[in-house]
Each structure stands twice: as structure tokens, then as C-alpha cells.
Design an enzyme around this catalytic site. Structure first.
Site, PDB file in Angstrom:
ATOM      1  NE  ARG A 156      25.791  23.602 -28.997  1.00  0.00           N
ATOM      2  CZ  ARG A 156      24.631  22.970 -29.008  1.00  0.00           C
ATOM      3  NH1 ARG A 156      24.377  22.072 -29.922  1.00  0.00           N
ATOM      4  NH2 ARG A 156      23.718  23.239 -28.092  1.00  0.00           N
ATOM      5  CB  CYS A 200      18.540  19.840 -34.402  1.00  0.00           C
ATOM      6  SG  CYS A 200      18.758  21.023 -33.111  1.00  0.00           S
TER       7      CYS A 200
HETATM    8  P1  XMP Z   1      15.300  26.190 -31.712  1.00  0.00           P
HETATM    9  O1  XMP Z   1      14.242  25.148 -31.914  1.00  0.00           O
HETATM   10  O2  XMP Z   1      14.891  27.257 -30.755  1.00  0.00           O
HETATM   11  O3  XMP Z   1      16.529  25.386 -31.044  1.00  0.00           O
HETATM   12  O4  XMP Z   1      15.762  26.734 -33.014  1.00  0.00           O
HETATM   13  C1  XMP Z   1      17.694  26.032 -30.602  1.00  0.00           C
HETATM   14  C2  XMP Z   1      18.596  25.036 -29.929  1.00  0.00           C
HETATM   15  O5  XMP Z   1      19.025  24.023 -30.855  1.00  0.00           O
HETATM   16  C3  XMP Z   1      20.313  23.520 -30.470  1.00  0.00           C
HETATM   17  N1  XMP Z   1      21.180  23.579 -31.654  1.00  0.00           N
HETATM   18  C4  XMP Z   1      21.454  22.544 -32.445  1.00  0.00           C
HETATM   19  N2  XMP Z   1      21.138  21.232 -32.331  1.00  0.00           N
HETATM   20  N3  XMP Z   1      22.262  20.812 -34.369  1.00  0.00           N
HETATM   21  C5  XMP Z   1      21.574  20.351 -33.285  1.00  0.00           C
HETATM   22  O6  XMP Z   1      21.322  19.156 -33.188  1.00  0.00           O
HETATM   23  C6  XMP Z   1      22.624  22.107 -34.553  1.00  0.00           C
HETATM   24  O7  XMP Z   1      23.246  22.473 -35.528  1.00  0.00           O
HETATM   25  C7  XMP Z   1      22.201  23.014 -33.513  1.00  0.00           C
HETATM   26  N4  XMP Z   1      22.409  24.340 -33.336  1.00  0.00           N
HETATM   27  C8  XMP Z   1      21.752  24.648 -32.185  1.00  0.00           C
HETATM   28  C9  XMP Z   1      20.795  24.377 -29.337  1.00  0.00           C
HETATM   29  O8  XMP Z   1      20.623  23.650 -28.145  1.00  0.00           O
HETATM   30  C10 XMP Z   1      19.909  25.598 -29.413  1.00  0.00           C
HETATM   31  O9  XMP Z   1      19.774  26.293 -28.199  1.00  0.00           O
END
Ligand code: XMP
Length: 479
Positions: free
Chosen positions: A397, A301
Site C-alpha cells: 500500500r 497516519c
Molecule cells: P481515520 O482518520 O478514519 O483514517 O482513522 C482512516 C484512513 O487512513 C488511511 N490509512 C493510513 N494512512 N498510514 C497512512 O498514512 C497508515 O498506516 C494508514 N492506515 C490507514 C486509510 O485511507 C484509511 O481509510
């Protein structure tokens, strides 16, 4: 005049050790996921296009967790994947594919191929069982135009609906058969039990299943597509849906949640993401059956740096879980988990379970091929807000309109290949159980109520990690 309060992330805190009578392998990890659905390990695979499609969802549920199929798939393809997960493991198949006695063997072959099954009960127009035809019978067919009635087994061993798995197992052994039709007292076909399903159940005693013994699975939806997706997902027997948004307190999300609640009260809904108590309460008031917490903690993120907005994840979970608990609504900690110890911390903070992206993206069952880079194997992992994922459809999203020029909130990258989910999930859950052993918590409810944390300093964090040593052999749970 404003005040700035200090908030913490997982790295800022540690659970305090305590006297314990709990041996790690005796600790229980069963937990309520949403409404009356339970999972046996508190881990959900993220609704991301490099993490959860049907293969991951099956692997997760077989080991006791659950997967959420992402929504960078057309509604039809997403529902199809749900069907595949739901059909992977059965106890009694309630609406098995059937054939009529006057159909041809060509029809049998076509039906078996189309639905990927190896046996078809033969029924009359009223649904009465007349016989059964299996893959074994096909071997003796020399003319595909011959009728099913010529080849079917007429003397079928059947069982009543009250049959237990133990008794079914005995019947399979005694009669050396692979399919057991379930009939009522008039001989009407009610269902089918297959030996393969019973065997899979035996091999996966911790599988997370519904009341019919089928694997649990969820699917992601958004405020702009739920009206199309939810009816198809209900038809596919999807167990729950997840309002998968970066800003769960946005008006559009709350309105869609209320409308979904009204239109499909039977469908359990997890909604998110939020990071504060008041916004958690908004989701609960709008009808969320469980809430998902995390604004910007994910490994891919960039929301916090792009927008300047976020909330350190440990504090976000503590504050949201408090509200959720008061309303008997489960709280899911989503994002930012780097080690198995963070799972223990998230549950200690009040979460019922965690959602993982990064930690699962390197598994064999994650979508996408393995990539070899500088002699090592990796898998692709990207944020749903990355340029690539937005191009595949996930811009909404992040409240982006289709015609808008994309401004990403995530990156595209790779993570080391980790092999099969079965081994890795064992390592993760064992770490969590060790945390429960050190704190004397026999189950997740006790861990949630434990509430003994210390805040550590930068020195404490350095001390916590491997230091003053060159690691010569990689460990499966630390890098
Ligand atoms: P981890 O830390 O397990 O996090 O890799 C997975 C979670 O991150 C969120 N997610 C995103 N958040 N930009 C964001 O700000 C993104 O591009 C993104 N893609 C996923 C999502 O809640 C996921 O479960």
C-alpha cells in the site's frame, strides 16, 4: 519563485447556518456510491484490518452504508468473507443449494452443515423440483442411510418468479412454512425465498442492497494482487473493488487501473488515494468509477511527518470533488473525520460519502477482541502502514517491496469500545442530518451544492469545542 497557498482541514472551517424549512429527521441521506450502486447513508467503513471484515461489512450494509473488506487476508479468505456478506440477506436466492431424491439423509446433514442452511429443495437431474427437505424433517430421522425421498415434503407450496415480497410474506403466514421455492411453469427450480430473509429485510428497511436484495459489499485490491483477487471477487459477487493505495497517482497504480478496466469492465472500481485536482483527473482518465481522497489525514497516519508530504483534507476534498463532479464521478473523503460534524463538512466540500476508520474501529463488529486497560474497554486500531499491519502484508500500500526493511507510515493503538454499530451509526447520521437542518439542505445533493463555509481562527476552534467546564457525563458523540 514559488507560491505557497493556504489549505484547510475540517477544523479550520464551519458550515454557515441559513434559513431552513428542513427538519433534521426529514433530511435524505441516500447517495450514489459508484456507477449505479446507491447507499442510504454516506458512510463507508475503511479497508483496514482492525476495521472491516465480514461482520462489520454486514453491520454497515444493514444500516444503509457499506464496508470494504481489507486485503491483509489471502485472496481466498477475502472472497469467502464477501460470499458471507452477500449471503446474509437475500430476496430470491438464485442458486440455492439442492439435493437429489436418492441422496441419503447423511448427505442432507452434511450439505446443510457445510453451507450453513436449514432447507434444501429436492430436484431431479433436469433441475425439476420434486420436494423439499428442511431442518424440521431431520428430527424424525433414525437411520442416516435412509433416502431423501422418504422424508421430503412432496406437496410443496411454490411461487412464480413474478412474486412480490408482500405476497411472499402472506404465503409464509397462510401456509405456516419457512421456505418458498420459486419455479417456472414447468416446475423447474429457479430460486428460493426464505422467511428468515424476509424478516431481516423488514427489520432493516434502510439496508444497502443490490438488485437482488443482497447486501452491498466491496473489497480492497492492490496493483500487485488485483489479477488474482478480482476474478475471485467477481465469482463471489462482490459489488465493487477499491484500489487501496496511499499514492493513487503512482505509475504502478494508474497502469494497474487501466489494465483492470480493460480486463474486467463489468467490475466497478474506486481508486485512490489522491489529494489534488490534477491527480484526481489522472485516476478518472485511467478509468476510475469513483475516486478516494486523502493523503495523510488519517488518525493513525504518519505519512505527513515521515515523508513531509500531504494536503489538508478539507481543501483536498474541495479540489478533487470539483474535478470529479465535472466528470460525473463520485468522490469519497477518506480519513481525518473526528466528529459527525466533519461528515457534514466533507459532503459540503463536495464528497459523496466518507470513509471512516477511527470512528468505527471501537465498534463491537470491528475485527479483534475488546481489551481492558485501566478498567476501561478498548479495541485495537492500527494503520495499514504500521509495523504490525505491514508484517501482515500491507506494505505494498506504501510502495514497499516485500524484501525491503519496513519503514512505517502509521502507528498501532487503541480506541474506546463503542458498542454496536446500529446505535453508533444512528448517532453519526443524526449529527449529519442536524447539519442539513441548520443549512436548509434537504438532501446530500443540496448539501454538496451549498458551498457556504467560513474559515475560523484558533479562537473560533476553542469556542467550538466544550470549554470552561469539566465534563461529568460522557456523550456518545463527543469526547
Ligand atoms: P481515520 O482518520 O478514519 O483514517 O482513522 C482512516 C484512513 O487512513 C488511511 N490509512 C493510513 N494512512 N498510514 C497512512 O498514512 C497508515 O498506516 C494508514 N492506515 C490507514 C486509510 O485511507 C484509511 O481509510
Amino acid at each position: 519563485m514559488f507560491t505557497i497557498t493556504e489549505k484547510y482541514s475540517y477544523d479550520d472551517v464551519l458550515l454557515v447556518p441559513a434559513a431552513s424549512e428542513v427538519l433534521p429527521d426529514e433530511a435524505q441521506t441516500r447517495v450514489r456510491l459508484v456507477r449505479d450502486l446507491y447507499i442510504n447513508i454516506p458512510i463507508i467503513s475503511a479497508a483496514m484490518d482492525t476495521v472491516t471484515e465480514e461482520q462489520m461489512a454486514i453491520a454497515m450494509a444493514l444500516r444503509g452504508g457499506v464496508g470494504v473488506i481489507h486485503r491483509n487476508l489471502s485472496p481466498k479468505d477475502q472472497a469467502k468473507q464477501v460470499v458471507h456478506v452477500k449471503r446474509y440477506l437475500n430476496w430470491v436466492i438464485h442458486a440455492p443449494f439442492t439435493i437429489t431424491a436418492d441422496a441419503t439423509m447423511k448427505d442432507v446433514k452434511r450439505t446443510m452443515k457445510k453451507h450453513d442452511v436449514r432447507g434444501l429443495p429436492v430436484v431431479d437431474d433436469a433441475g425439476k423440483l420434486l420436494g423439499i427437505i428442511t431442518g424440521r424433517d431431520l428430527r424424525f430421522v433414525n437411520n442416516d442411510e435412509q433416502k431423501v425421498s422418504t422424508f421430503m415434503t412432496k406437496d410443496v407450496i411454490t411461487v412464480p418468479v413474478e412474486i412480490t415480497p408482500e405476497r411472499a410474506y402472506e404465503m409464509f403466514g397462510k401456509h405456516r412454512i419457512e421456505k418458498l421455492p420459486v419455479v417456472d411453469k414447468d416446475g423447474t427450480l429457479l430460486g428460493l425465498i426464505t422467511f428468515k430473509d424476509l424478516q431481516k429485510r423488514e427489520e432493516n428497511p434502510d439496508a444497502a442492497v443490490d438488485s437482488d436484495g443482497r447486501l452491498l459489499v466491496g473489497a480492497a485490491i492492490s496493483p500487485s494482487d488485483w489479477q488474482v483477487r478480482v476474478p475471485m471477487l467477481l465469482e463471489a459477487k462482490c459489488d465493487f473493488v477499491v484500489f487501496d493505495t496511499a499514492h493513487g497517482a503512482a505509475k504502478s497504480v494508474l497502469e494497474a487501473l487501466r489494465a483492470l478496466r480493460e480486463a474486467y469492465p463489468q467490475m466497478p472500481v474506486i481508486a485512490g488515494n489522491v489529494a489534488t485536482a490534477p491527480t484526481a483527473k489522472l485516476l478518472i482518465d485511467a478509468g476510475a468509477d469513483a475516486i478516494k481522497v486523502g493523503v495523510g489525514p488519517g488518525s493513525i497516519c504518519t505519512t505527513r511527518v515521515v515523508s513531509g508530504v500531504g494536503y489538508p483534507q478539507f481543501s483536498a476534498v474541495v479540489e478533487c470533488a470539483e474535478v470529479a463532479q465535472a466528470h460525473d464521478v463520485p468522490c469519497i473523503a477518506d480519513g481525518g473525520i473526528k466528529y459527525s460534524g466533519d461528515i457534514a463538512k466533507a459532503i459540503g466540500a463536495g464528497a459523496s460519502c466518507v470513509m471512516l476508520g477511527n470512528m468505527l474501529a471501537g465498534l463491537k463488529e470491528a475485527p479483534g477482541d475488546e481489551i481492558i486497560f485501566e478498567g476501561r474497554i478498548f479495541k485495537q486500531y492500527r494503520g495499514m502502514g504500521s509495523m504490525g499491519a505491514i508484517a501482515s502484508g500491507s506494505g505494498d500500500r506504501y510502495q514497499m517491496r516485500k524484501e525491503e526493511k519496513p519503514v512505517p507510515e502509521g502507528v498501532e493503538g487503541r480506541v474506546p469500545y463503542k458498542g454496536e454499530a446500529v446505535n453508533y451509526l444512528h448517532v453519526l447520521v443524526s449529527g449529519l442530518k442536524k447539519g442539513m437542518g441548520y443549512t436548509g439542505c434537504k438532501d446530500l445533493e443540496s448539501l454538496r451544492n451549498y458551498k457556504q463555509f467560513v474559515k475560523i481562527t484558533q479562537g473560533g476552534l476553542v469556542e467550538s469545542h466544550v470549554h470552561n467546564v469539566s465534563v461529568t457525563k460522557e456523550s456518545p458523540n463527543y469526547s
